[in-house]
Design a protein around this motif. Structure first.
Motif: not given
Ligand code: ANZ
Ligand code: ZN
Length: 811
Positions: A576-599
């Motif tokens: 399945g896809m990854v969502y954030k705040d109800g929307a597909k996580m994508s650059k254009s939606k501005g809701n990206v969580v950067d894996p680097d930051d999390m790591i």
């Protein structure tokens, strides 16, 4: 965050370094022994990996490590789908060369994947934009050209005005470009195609016969895309001419009711009429009107039915009556034959068309037990029924009549049974720079000539002007275009189109079996050993694109004699896809969580646990900060428990029966759940085991219980497990330790309590032996006295079983 001495960053980089130095994941190359080929869809090097990649690759990595611990040779490769438009767009925008942009993205993203601790055999890595890779694709293309499977034709193509290139049908999504969402236009152009339609039957048949391990949903999408339709060809003689119009119909039973003919705008007869008909101007106006209907409206059937008389008539082969021939905007040139016999009484489009142009309507099918009258009909009767006004066929049922009329036509040489497909040949040429050049040369005397094998690869020239305007960049590169003909040595011009990048991803899975082989695209011996893919993991968005192409290309290589393989992949899992705040996580939606930051904040192991624990793989995953926090706390608990044990701060005691039972139960559950991709429940069981061991702290814990915990954690949080395993005094890497075994006899005495609900209300409880199969438990629940009383003899709509917890019966 909790105060503790779990230091993921230190541990993780330390173990990543050791895995790399010791080639831990380099797979045995002997080509012998039990194997498992695990593949995740290769990424496009766009710049950075995103959470969708993290999820996809973590799912794969758990399987890979689990199989390795089960003593299987696991091929787990990674590479780069490196040709494509974004590189070219970046070049236009920022002036950096596509090759430089691509390779530096690859370097960066490789680092990111390494920081996630994936168990790839990096010695097999390749980028598809490398000439060592695409030269084989070019070789195969020249062979396909010689066999007539790759061919060039002029036809209506999908054109994306913003990408400035043609698109294959599979790349048009609801009338828009798959890449940029721009509305697609139709254009008449000469393009290269691969004859995939020759393989339609096998592609379809194998879905049922050979792909039991694929999701039903994907198989259904492929069936619909292939769109097999059984019907009849019927030839209609054109009046005062030797020509015939051939139609494809699924309803030959309605042939007596065919009162006019409709053909597509591009049908040759219309082109003829343009030159000869008295109303040529009217026809020309109609064609211009039709060309303006946008692709999207056409697909959604939202446009006014429109047509024009061509001045010609044809003859109905059964009634002998004259039928006017119309050009109509709802007839598609690339389906069936591009011509439709119009039966207004029984087809709604034809009915509306007949009303609009005042054409005769003849009733030929009557629903059983009902009388219809054409004078009063307000819409077509499209169903089955009994034939009327149909001469010798009167009184027959529709389906009998289809067979009878078809065989009658066949006897008289006027038609035959036929099968047609919605699938179209694959358009593989693109008017872009950053792709593999099509290895073809045009010569005035020899015509279209394939570049000979020993002159391959045709390299993509490095210094090309990329402006984004005015056609293919390669066509403007004089040094590239001008060449000599391999046939006669005279002056010739190169083909300047490049290949669709889906060509590269159609065979990369085969190349991984022998990535450095230099005698051909693949080493047949290695294909024999490693293929088919035992488990493929990727996104559902590729269901009718890539996942059809790679099946097709495998058959092409088989029929060219390179390999002995019908299907590339046994089991498919679409995540399945990854969502954030109800929307597909994508650059254009501005809701990206950067894996680097999390790591950097929590470590890779936490990211891995979170992406597996938050949702089952096939379901969409909603990003959730508390979930990440919770995953981290779980790892801290494991860390503390094991390090306390090592430090002697936990009492040591032999395991009693209860403890042993719990341990074997947990191992069994985790083992089965990993096999079924139920990672979230597997992790939940490990959590319960951890809780249990904490609860035992005052009574004492044994070493085996602790060690098995660490080994079970290894596929999910490999760095943490590796560190703890070392601290427990072991020298070998966790992947070379046997996966813990469970003893069914230890569990068999144990029972579990299952709650029985009807429509969510508690009705009774069931005591069953641990390990009772799911189906058996459902059966027992249905046989329960209170349940049968409540149901009162009715069959329930649905029975849902939540493992080890409850059965809910939906009445
Ligand atoms: C006469 C007829 C009578 C039809 C009737 C239908 C109902 P599927 O099932 O999708 O294969 N058709 C054929 N070629 C076409 C084209 N190029 N563009 C538009 N329509 C086309 O549908 C087959 C039916 O679609 C055919 O059967 C034809 O209309 C139409 F009472 O023929 B039929
Ligand atoms: Zn020549």
């Amino acid at each position: 965050m909790l105060e503790n001495n779990y230091r993921p960053c230190e541990i993780e980089s330390k173990w990543q370094k050791r895995w790399e130095e010791e080639n831990t994941f380099k797979v045995d190359e002997s080509g012998k022994g039990k194997k498992y080929y695990l593949l995740e869809m290769l990424p496009y090097p766009s710049g950075k990996i995103h959470m969708g990649h993290v999820r996809n690759y973590t799912i794969g990595d758990v399987q890979a490590r689990f199989r390795m611990m089960n003593g299987v040779k696991v091929l787990h490769p990674m590479g780069w789908d490196a040709f494509g438009m974004p590189a070219e767009n970046a070049a236009i925008k920022h002036g950096v060369h596509p090759a430089k942009w691509t390779y530096s993205n690859i370097d960066y993203m490789r680092g990111q994947l390494k920081r996630l601790g994936f168990s790839y055999d990096w010695s097999r890595e390749f980028a598809t934009c490398n000439p060592d890779y695409y030269r084989w694709e070019q070789q195969v293309f020249t062979e396909l050209f010689e066999k007539g499977i790759a061919y060039k034709k002029t036809s209506q193509v999908n054109w994306c005005p913003s990408c400035n290139t043609v698109l294959a049908n599979e790349q048009v999504v609801s009338g828009a470009c798959w890449r940029c969402d721009c509305a697609v236009e139709m254009k008449s152009m000469s393009q290269w195609y691969l004859r995939i339609t020759d393989y339609a039957e096998e592609l379809l048949r194998n879905l049922d016969e050979k792909l039991a391990g694929w999701p039903e949903r994907v198989k259904l999408m492929q069936k619909e895309w292939i769109g097999r339709s059984e019907g009849t060809y019927v030839d209609f003689p054109v009046e005062d001419s030797k020509e015939k119009i051939r139609v494809f119909t699924t309803r030959s039973d309605t042939l007596f009711g065919a009162t006019f003919m409709c053909v597509a705008c591009e049908h040759p007869l219309v082109q003829d009429a343009l030159l000869s008909a008295a109303n040529a101007v009217e026809i020309k106006n109609f064609l211009e009107r039709s060309a303006r209907i946008d692709h999207k409206a056409r697909l959604e059937d939202r446009y006014e039915k429109d047509g024009v008389f061509t001045g010609k008539y044809c003859i109905n082969p059964l009634t002998g009556s004259k039928m006017p021939v119309y050009a109509a905007n709802f007839v598609l040139m690339d389906y069936g034959t591009g011509a439709v016999m119009s039966v207004p009484a029984h087809d709604q489009r034809d009915f509306e068309f007949a009303k609009k142009y005042n054409l005769p309507i003849v009733l030929v099918i009557e629903p059983v037990g009902e009388k219809l009258d054409v004078q009063t009909m307000t819409c077509a009767w499209q169903g089955d029924g009994i034939l009327v006004n149909s001469g010798q066929f009167n009184g027959m049922k529709s389906n009998e009549a289809i067979a009878a009329i078809t065989s009658n036509l066949k006897k008289e040489g006027r038609g035959d049974a036929a099968v047609t497909y919605r699938l179209k040949d694959w358009c593989v040429s693109r008017q872009r720079y950053w792709g593999a050049p099509i290895p073809i040369v045009y010569c005035d005397s020899c015509g279209t000539v394939a570049v000979p094998k020993d002159e391959l690869p045709v390299r993509l020239p490095h210094d090309v002007k990329l402006s984004g305007e005015g056609g293919s960049p390669l066509a403007k590169c004089e040094k590239f275009v001008t060449t000599t003909c391999p046939g006669c040595g005279g002056r010739a011009k190169r083909e300047t189109d490049t290949m669709d990048t889906f060509m590269e991803s159609s065979w990369y899975m085969l190349r991984y079996a022998s990535p450095h082989y230099d005698q051909g695209p693949v080493d047949a011996k290695m294909i024999e050993y490693w293929l088919p893919i035992d488990q493929y993991i990727g996104g559902i968005e590729h269901a009718v694109g890539h996942l059809i192409y790679f099946r097709y290309y495998t058959k092409l290589l088989r029929d060219l004699g390179y390999i002995n393989l019908d299907e590339p992949c046994k089991n498919l899992m679409t995540q399945g896809m990854v969502y954030k705040d109800g929307a597909k996580m994508s650059k254009s939606k501005g809701n990206v969580v950067d894996p680097d930051d999390m790591i950097a904040k929590y470590g890779a192991d936490t990211m891995r646990i979170f992406s597996l624990f938050a949702a089952p793989p096939e379901k969409d995953l909603e990003w959730n900060d508390q979930g990440v926090e919770g995953s981290y706390r779980f790892l801290v608990r494991v860390w503390r428990l094991v390090t306390d044990f090592i430090a002697g701060e936990l009492k040591l005691a032999d395991a009693n029966d209860e403890m042993k039972r719990f341990m074997h139960k947990t191992i069994k559950k985790v083992t089965c759940d990993i096999e079924r991709f139920h990672f979230n429940t597997a992790i939940a069981s490990i959590m319960e085991w951890v809780n249990f061991l904490y609860g035992r702290a005052s009574l004492g814990v044994d070493r085996q219980s602790i060690e098995r915990l660490v080994l079970m954690t290894a596929p999910f949080a490999p760095h943490l497990a590796e560190e703890l395993w070392k601290k427990l005094g072991h020298e070998e890497m966790t992947i070379s330790v046997n996966w813990p075994a469970y003893d069914d006899s230890m569990i068999s005495g144990d029972t579990m309590t299952i709650v029985i609900q009807i429509n969510g209300k508690l009705r009774d409880k069931l005591e069953v032996a641990f390990g009772t199969p799911d189906e058996k438990i459902k059966e027992l629940a249905l046989q329960n006295a209170k349940v049968s009383e409540q149901l009162g003899g009715k069959t329930p709509q649905k029975v849902i079983y939540i493992p080890q917890k409850l059965v809910n019966i939906v009445a």
